[in-house]
Design an enzyme around this catalytic site. Structure first.
Site, PDB file in Angstrom:
ATOM      1  NE  ARG A  97     101.783  76.612  33.596  1.00  0.00           N
ATOM      2  CZ  ARG A  97     102.270  77.433  32.677  1.00  0.00           C
ATOM      3  NH1 ARG A  97     102.682  76.970  31.526  1.00  0.00           N
ATOM      4  NH2 ARG A  97     102.317  78.735  32.918  1.00  0.00           N
ATOM      5  CE1 TYR A 100     106.392  76.808  32.715  1.00  0.00           C
ATOM      6  CE2 TYR A 100     105.902  74.840  33.997  1.00  0.00           C
ATOM      7  CZ  TYR A 100     105.852  76.211  33.833  1.00  0.00           C
ATOM      8  OH  TYR A 100     105.237  76.973  34.790  1.00  0.00           O
ATOM      9  CB  SER A 134      98.974  81.249  32.704  1.00  0.00           C
ATOM     10  OG  SER A 134      99.538  79.978  32.496  1.00  0.00           O
ATOM     11  CD  GLN A 141      92.880  75.258  31.956  1.00  0.00           C
ATOM     12  OE1 GLN A 141      91.776  75.771  31.803  1.00  0.00           O
ATOM     13  NE2 GLN A 141      93.435  74.496  31.033  1.00  0.00           N
ATOM     14  CG  ASP A 197      98.961  78.862  35.293  1.00  0.00           C
ATOM     15  OD1 ASP A 197      99.965  79.391  35.799  1.00  0.00           O
ATOM     16  OD2 ASP A 197      99.018  78.153  34.266  1.00  0.00           O
TER      17      ASP A 197
END
Length: 373
Positions: free
Chosen positions: A122, A226, A133, A127, A130
């Site tokens: 991450r 996280y 996500s 991004q 990801d």
């Protein structure tokens, strides 16, 4: 020789997504790759074969598996699928390595190089890759719709000739990608929304979406975006404050998760028993054990007039957009490794190095190696 990228129909129960969509297949072909897919691979996600331009089709999954230099999947490949791959093949998929030990061993023993999309670091540069996500955002959106559909009340405030209807009270537990999308969706539907996360850094994100942040005095900032697991004392302190908010909520959406571990228990039986009759809990973490003590994955549990919904694989319920988003994540992951149609993985690139699960007949991801060895 151009790299041959393959995708097959997902065979996991109730999995409707597909790893390649027409837009992404076309871009891979534009990079010089060949793309081969199993007939009907995208049908359940509303992508008919005719929509894929320039893609080669095979009559069976076996033909794709045997030919592919790179196999793209949504769900982890099965042991049988792995056995049909070339020993030099590369697989990119969600791998769920902490649960699928037999599959990890099969990947290692077959000599397949595998990348787990859930291990993509991450970092800012990654991004667009990801997939956790992108799929979590879909789950958060869908969870609110399930809650609204299950609740015996309106979400928005209504002023009618019969009087004013007060808006529903929604509590979202966990303000990661799923939680933030749940907050935004509940707000769009007109509910009054509160949210809580053990990471205090999410406070401003929650407030920016028009929700109230619940401060329990517990912070659990973790690594990689996280939360860390809470101590027993922290859990007790959190529970005391959260139980009071849970008691007045019409809908509770729980999204808290610790990667590779059982979901933290946040909503106790006692908290459920304090809730109003007709209230609803939608537990997104049902598949990893559930945030609610009474959750059962794939079921709706009724307890003291409260309904606890334990949905599984929520992204598959929005297969069209879930597939589009996931396929774009895969494209962004693979693109740096495709040079004039050939696959050239830069092992000095932290994205590839950190997301690699198996390579050269070894398990490269240390936590998985400790579990499986």
């Amino acid at each position: 020789m151009p790299v041959l990228i393959g995708a097959v129909r997902e065979i996991a129960p109730n999995e409707t997504r597909v790893a390649l969509v027409p837009e992404v297949a076309g871009k891979l072909i534009g990079l010089g790759a060949r793309v081969v897919m199993e007939n009907g691979a995208g049908t359940r996600a509303q992508f008919p074969d005719a929509a894929f331009k320039g893609v080669e089709f095979a009559a069976s999954a076996a033909a794709v598996l045997a030919a592919a230099d790179v196999l793209l999947k949504v769900q982890p490949p099965t042991v049988d699928e792995i056995a049909q791959l070339k020993q030099s093949a590369v697989v990119v998929s969600f791998m769920l390595a902490h649960q699928r030990h037999d599959e990890v061993r099969a990947l290692r023993d077959r000599g397949v190089t595998s990348f787990a999309m859930e291990l993509v670091p991450r970092i800012s540069r990654a991004q667009s890759m990801d997939a956790l996500s992108s799929q979590a955002a879909i789950a958060g959106y869908k969870a609110v719709l399930i809650g609204a559909n299950t609740l015996d009340k309106f979400f928005p405030m209504l002023t009618t000739a019969a009087g004013t209807i007060r808006p529903a009270q929604v509590l979202v537990v966990g303000a990661g990608d799923a939680g933030l999308q749940a907050i935004a969706t509940a707000r769009r539907l007109g509910a009054v929304v509160e949210a809580y996360d053990v990471r205090s850094a999410t406070r401003e994100q929650v407030k920016s979406l028009g929700a109230k942040f619940i401060d329990t005095g517990v912070s659990a900032e973790g690594t990689g975006g996280y939360a860390r697991e809470l101590t027993e004392e922290e859990k007790r302190q959190q529970q005391e404050i959260l139980d009071a908010r849970i008691a007045v909520a019409d809908v509770v959406i729980t999204t808290a998760a610790v990667p590779g571990r059982t979901a933290p228990r946040i909503v106790s039986r006692a908290a459920v028993e304090r809730m109003k009759a007709g209230a609803v809990i939608v537990d997104i973490a049902a598949e990893s054990g559930g945030n609610c003590e009474l959750t059962r994955a794939g079921e709706i549990v009724a307890h003291n007039g409260v309904r606890i919904v334990g949905p599984v694989n929520l992204p598959a319920q929005l297969a069209y957009h879930a597939s589009e988003m996931y396929a774009r994540n895969l494209l962004n992951f693979l693109k740096p490794a495709i040079d004039k149609g050939e696959l050239k993985i830069d092992w000095n690139d932290e994205v590839f190095a950190q997301s690699c699960l198996t390579h050269e007949r070894a398990i490269k991801h240390e936590p998985t190696r400790k579990l499986v060895a």
